[in-house]
Design an enzyme around this catalytic site. Structure first.
Site, mmCIF file in Angstrom:
data_model
loop_
_atom_site.group_PDB
_atom_site.id
_atom_site.type_symbol
_atom_site.label_atom_id
_atom_site.label_comp_id
_atom_site.label_asym_id
_atom_site.label_seq_id
_atom_site.Cartn_x
_atom_site.Cartn_y
_atom_site.Cartn_z
ATOM 1 N N LYS A 13 -11.237 7.217 -26.401
ATOM 2 C CA LYS A 13 -10.634 8.340 -27.130
ATOM 3 C C LYS A 13 -10.562 9.593 -26.250
ATOM 4 O O LYS A 13 -9.530 10.248 -26.183
ATOM 5 C CB LYS A 13 -11.448 8.670 -28.398
ATOM 6 C CG LYS A 13 -11.583 7.538 -29.375
ATOM 7 C CD LYS A 13 -12.350 7.949 -30.635
ATOM 8 C CE LYS A 13 -13.768 8.415 -30.418
ATOM 9 N NZ LYS A 13 -14.726 7.361 -30.003
ATOM 10 N N ARG A 88 -15.411 11.182 -39.071
ATOM 11 C CA ARG A 88 -16.236 9.990 -38.900
ATOM 12 C C ARG A 88 -16.791 9.468 -40.225
ATOM 13 O O ARG A 88 -17.478 8.439 -40.226
ATOM 14 C CB ARG A 88 -17.426 10.323 -38.000
ATOM 15 C CG ARG A 88 -17.229 9.961 -36.521
ATOM 16 C CD ARG A 88 -18.433 10.497 -35.787
ATOM 17 N NE ARG A 88 -18.835 9.863 -34.588
ATOM 18 C CZ ARG A 88 -18.545 10.333 -33.367
ATOM 19 N NH1 ARG A 88 -17.737 11.341 -33.215
ATOM 20 N NH2 ARG A 88 -19.062 9.757 -32.300
ATOM 21 N N ARG A 127 -21.152 4.941 -17.644
ATOM 22 C CA ARG A 127 -20.286 6.081 -17.332
ATOM 23 C C ARG A 127 -21.074 7.330 -16.930
ATOM 24 O O ARG A 127 -22.200 7.552 -17.379
ATOM 25 C CB ARG A 127 -19.321 6.373 -18.497
ATOM 26 C CG ARG A 127 -19.958 6.847 -19.763
ATOM 27 C CD ARG A 127 -18.928 6.899 -20.895
ATOM 28 N NE ARG A 127 -19.525 7.425 -22.107
ATOM 29 C CZ ARG A 127 -18.877 7.574 -23.262
ATOM 30 N NH1 ARG A 127 -17.606 7.228 -23.373
ATOM 31 N NH2 ARG A 127 -19.507 8.064 -24.312
ATOM 32 N N ARG A 161 -24.633 11.299 -20.091
ATOM 33 C CA ARG A 161 -25.013 11.755 -21.429
ATOM 34 C C ARG A 161 -26.327 11.097 -21.841
ATOM 35 O O ARG A 161 -26.496 9.899 -21.649
ATOM 36 C CB ARG A 161 -23.917 11.379 -22.436
ATOM 37 C CG ARG A 161 -22.748 12.345 -22.394
ATOM 38 C CD ARG A 161 -21.606 11.893 -23.246
ATOM 39 N NE ARG A 161 -21.979 11.429 -24.575
ATOM 40 C CZ ARG A 161 -21.107 11.106 -25.517
ATOM 41 N NH1 ARG A 161 -19.802 11.223 -25.270
ATOM 42 N NH2 ARG A 161 -21.493 10.680 -26.693
ATOM 43 N N ARG A 172 -24.915 3.998 -32.406
ATOM 44 C CA ARG A 172 -23.633 4.696 -32.598
ATOM 45 C C ARG A 172 -22.558 3.722 -33.078
ATOM 46 O O ARG A 172 -21.729 4.063 -33.919
ATOM 47 C CB ARG A 172 -23.213 5.391 -31.289
ATOM 48 C CG ARG A 172 -24.071 6.631 -30.998
ATOM 49 C CD ARG A 172 -24.094 7.023 -29.542
ATOM 50 N NE ARG A 172 -22.796 7.412 -29.044
ATOM 51 C CZ ARG A 172 -22.483 7.467 -27.750
ATOM 52 N NH1 ARG A 172 -23.374 7.146 -26.825
ATOM 53 N NH2 ARG A 172 -21.289 7.839 -27.380
HETATM 54 P P1 AMP Z 1 -19.110 11.610 -29.318
HETATM 55 O O1 AMP Z 1 -19.053 12.480 -28.127
HETATM 56 O O2 AMP Z 1 -17.880 11.672 -30.160
HETATM 57 O O3 AMP Z 1 -19.504 10.182 -28.979
HETATM 58 O O4 AMP Z 1 -20.291 12.171 -30.243
HETATM 59 C C1 AMP Z 1 -21.630 12.226 -29.782
HETATM 60 C C2 AMP Z 1 -22.575 12.406 -30.952
HETATM 61 O O5 AMP Z 1 -22.305 13.651 -31.607
HETATM 62 C C3 AMP Z 1 -22.461 11.362 -32.047
HETATM 63 O O6 AMP Z 1 -23.215 10.179 -31.761
HETATM 64 C C4 AMP Z 1 -23.007 12.133 -33.260
HETATM 65 O O7 AMP Z 1 -24.419 12.236 -33.202
HETATM 66 C C5 AMP Z 1 -22.427 13.517 -33.028
HETATM 67 N N1 AMP Z 1 -21.080 13.678 -33.626
HETATM 68 C C6 AMP Z 1 -19.899 13.868 -32.956
HETATM 69 N N2 AMP Z 1 -18.876 13.974 -33.805
HETATM 70 C C7 AMP Z 1 -19.400 13.816 -35.054
HETATM 71 C C8 AMP Z 1 -18.843 13.786 -36.356
HETATM 72 N N3 AMP Z 1 -17.520 13.920 -36.560
HETATM 73 N N4 AMP Z 1 -19.694 13.596 -37.403
HETATM 74 C C9 AMP Z 1 -21.008 13.469 -37.227
HETATM 75 N N5 AMP Z 1 -21.606 13.454 -36.018
HETATM 76 C C10 AMP Z 1 -20.816 13.638 -34.933
#
Ligand code: AMP
Length: 215
Positions: A13, A88, A127, A161, A172
């Protein structure tokens, strides 16, 4: 144009969003990036989100929806939005409807990147990015051309990360299956979803997304 990119962690994404930003001048709204910035700045939101993110669980709907609203308010009304990692949950999908309509926007497309979860674990755990310019790399698939030196900016510091370890990635993915995948039928019923093979080469995925946007 307002589009949502949906798919589990590592589906591509962020990479695809960045390409749309470069090509179309759209804006990427990544709640993950916003939350990481808040954690780094130790804001109240960051302090609340940090442990939840480290476990790979979801931060509260109210927090992420507020972040999205603020980002949209800071954008020009004619700039297109790419929602990356948001919504989400069903509650976030509902909030997004209100957020968009309150700002005279509407949702044009939901693009689901379909992927094979086992392959994703390798993608995500390998990554890393340049700490200076953010260019992405991978232990197996894309090392910098000169070892330890960023191809794009010459930086020599790289970062990973903290939530890109296998146990957290599995959590996740479970969160995606349990809470995010179930929102697809909401968008399916509106006829706005296109499914794209996220396991294809990156350029092919980009081309498939471009075809959706051209419709
Ligand atoms: P991402 O970078 O999109 O993989 O997000 C990293 C982490 O941030 C996720 O595993 C969640 O803990 C939190 N997070 C990101 N976006 C959301 C969302 N829309 N709703 C809830 N938690 C989020």
């Amino acid at each position: 144009m307002n589009i949502i990119l949906l798919g589990p962690p590592g589906a591509g994404k962020g990479t695809q969003a960045q390409r749309l930003v470069d090509k179309h001048g759209m804006r990427q709204l990544s709640t993950g990036d916003m939350l990481r910035a808040a954690v780094k700045a130790e804001t109240p939101v960051g302090l609340e989100a940090k442990a939840v993110m480290e476990r790979g669980e979801l931060v509260s709907d109210a927090i992420v929806s507020a972040l999205i609203g603020e980002e949209l308010d800071a954008m020009g009304p004619d700039v297109g939005a790419i929602f990356d990692g948001y919504p989400r949950t069903a509650a976030q999908a509902e909030a997004l409807d209100a957020i968009l309509s309150g700002r005279g926007r509407h949702l044009d497309h939901v693009i689901e990147l379909e992927v094979d979860e086992d392959a994703l674990v390798e993608r995500v755990t390998g990554r890393f990015t340049c700490a200076n310019c953010g260019k992405g790399y991978h232990d197996t698939f894309e090392q910098p051309k000169a070892l330890g030196v960023c191809d794009k900016c010459g930086g020599t510091e790289f970062k990973r990360r903290p939530d890109d370890n296998e146990a957290t990635v599995r959590t996740r993915m479970a969160e995606y299956r349990a809470k995010t995948a179930p929102i697809l039928p909401i968008y399916d019923s509106r006829g706005v979803v296109t499914r794209v093979n996220g396991m294809a080469e990156m350029d092919h995925v980009t081309a498939a997304i471009e075809r959706v946007l051209a419709v």
